[in-house]
Write an enzyme that holds these catalytic residues in place. Structure first.
Site, PDB file in Angstrom:
ATOM      1  NE  ARG A   1      -2.316  -0.823   3.670  1.00  0.00           N
ATOM      2  CZ  ARG A   1      -3.591  -0.786   3.285  1.00  0.00           C
ATOM      3  NH1 ARG A   1      -4.132   0.326   2.843  1.00  0.00           N
ATOM      4  NH2 ARG A   1      -4.328  -1.873   3.362  1.00  0.00           N
TER       5      ARG A   1
ATOM      6  CB  ALA B   1       8.103  -0.607  -3.315  1.00  0.00           C
ATOM      7  CG  HIS B   2       5.961   2.789  -0.293  1.00  0.00           C
ATOM      8  ND1 HIS B   2       6.216   3.141   1.004  1.00  0.00           N
ATOM      9  CD2 HIS B   2       7.095   3.054  -0.965  1.00  0.00           C
ATOM     10  CE1 HIS B   2       7.449   3.612   1.095  1.00  0.00           C
ATOM     11  NE2 HIS B   2       7.993   3.556  -0.094  1.00  0.00           N
ATOM     12  CG  ASN B   3       3.317   6.217  -2.527  1.00  0.00           C
ATOM     13  OD1 ASN B   3       3.734   5.858  -1.422  1.00  0.00           O
ATOM     14  ND2 ASN B   3       2.252   7.001  -2.656  1.00  0.00           N
TER      15      ASN B   3
ATOM     16  CB  SER C   1       7.947   7.084  -5.415  1.00  0.00           C
ATOM     17  OG  SER C   1       7.329   7.199  -4.152  1.00  0.00           O
TER      18      SER C   1
END
Length: 354
Positions: A219, A240-242, A260
């Site tokens: 998340r 991974a996140h974002n 990201s």
């Protein structure tokens, strides 16, 4: 005929839109590889390179491209044989329709909404506020977290985990052991310990995505980690996140994308490829097996390779590599000049001796 009793080649030709050369009444009862097929099987030749293997095969029939002929059994000729194989396998191995309803041993919390046409298997859990759409299949021991959304015709295989507030689109397939919506990996050092940064975002998986066994999609810290329509993710992939993964991307086994980052449409990551954080990979780019990407990759570019060295040394090597084409050109020019000078010296030496 049914798949159990087999199909005549005429029936298969009609179903696949294929051109048949050979006996339309011959019956085949299974699909097998060229090497293992017997007289009751149909085998497929997806490319002319496999014609020698087909000539040695015992298959009772073949599915092949238009340009492959003179095989030792009847042939279903198809313009797109790889796509025809999909339809062929579905004919012989149809997916059984699930029985709608909730198994008595499943736990569906009050306030969860499960469509009457959906199926929830034994010991599966659907938490409060979750929504399970029409014809979705939640296999035994799968988990749907609080407020999560499972779209129409989606499939969660055993031990798949969809954490709270994650949104899964229509016709998404999540294989066994995959985890969507675990916390992103975010910490800050306070001088004594790593302090966890709360991960309060979510994951959005759009329609027609397939996620392999034991893959993980974290998340977002804030906002959403997004996997866009039609993307296919292999086993043991880490997102991974974002991160934002574009439409129709392919992520092969053990590849990983750090936080990201942005992957464009139709990007391909081959096995064990890795993308560092805050990197953009353009539409249609291909990252070869074990490629380590630490800077942006342009659309359509193909990259490969990585070496672990001391960081300062590695940076110097990267700079030197970029200069190699010009350096090689200069060395070759110097070699030509040296050869001319040596030839001139030999000529003068010969003249002095006359």
């Amino acid at each position: 005929m049914t798949a159990r009793g087999g199909f005549t080649l005429g029936q298969l030709a009609a179903a696949l839109g294929a051109r048949l050369t050979g006996d339309a009444d011959r019956v085949v009862t299974g699909v097998a590889a060229l090497e293992t097929a017997g007289p009751d099987d149909i085998a497929f030749v997806t490319d002319a390179r496999y014609r020698p293997a087909a000539l040695a095969s015992r298959a009772g029939a073949f599915l092949a491209p238009e340009d492959v002929s003179d095989l030792p059994a009847p042939v279903l000729h198809c313009a797109a044989p790889r796509l025809a194989v999909i339809d062929l396998l579905n004919l012989f191995h149809p997916v059984a329709a699930p029985i709608p309803g909730v198994d008595p041993s499943a736990r569906v919390a009050a306030g969860a909404r499960v469509d009457p046409t959906a199926a929830v298997g034994a010991l599966a859990v659907v938490e409060a506020g979750a929504v399970v759409g029409a014809r979705a299949r939640i296999y035994p021991l799968a988990y749907v977290g609080q407020g999560a959304e499972i779209g129409e015709d989606a499939v969660l295989h055993p031990h798949a985990v969809v954490h709270a507030r994650v949104r899964v689109g229509r016709r998404v397939v999540i294989h066994a052991g995959a985890v969507l919506g675990a916390d992103g990996f975010g910490y800050a050092w306070d001088g004594r310990a790593h302090r966890k940064i709360p991960q309060v975002g979510t994951v959005i998986v759009e329609d027609d995505v397939e996620i392999g066994a034991n893959a993980t999609i974290d998340r977002a810290t804030l906002g959403s980690t997004i996997v866009r329509r039609g993307t296919k993710i292999d086993n043991l992939v880490m997102i991974a996140h974002n991160t934002d993964v574009g439409e129709d991307a392919i992520l092969a086994a053990q590849s990983g994308v750090a936080g990201s980052s942005r992957l464009g449409r139709r990007v391909i990551l081959l096995g064990q490829a890795g993308v560092a954080d805050h990197v953009t990979v353009g539409d249609g780019a291909i990252l070869g097996a074990q490629a380590g990407v630490s800077q942006d990759v342009a659309a359509g570019e193909k990259v490969i390779g990585t070496w672990a060295r001391p960081m300062t040394q590695a940076r110097r090597i990267w700079i030197a590599e970029a200069e190699l084409p010009e350096l090689i050109r200069r060395v070759r020019a110097l070699e030509r000049r040296l050869e001319m000078l040596e030839r001139g010296g030999r000529d003068r030496a010969g003249g002095d001796g006359d």
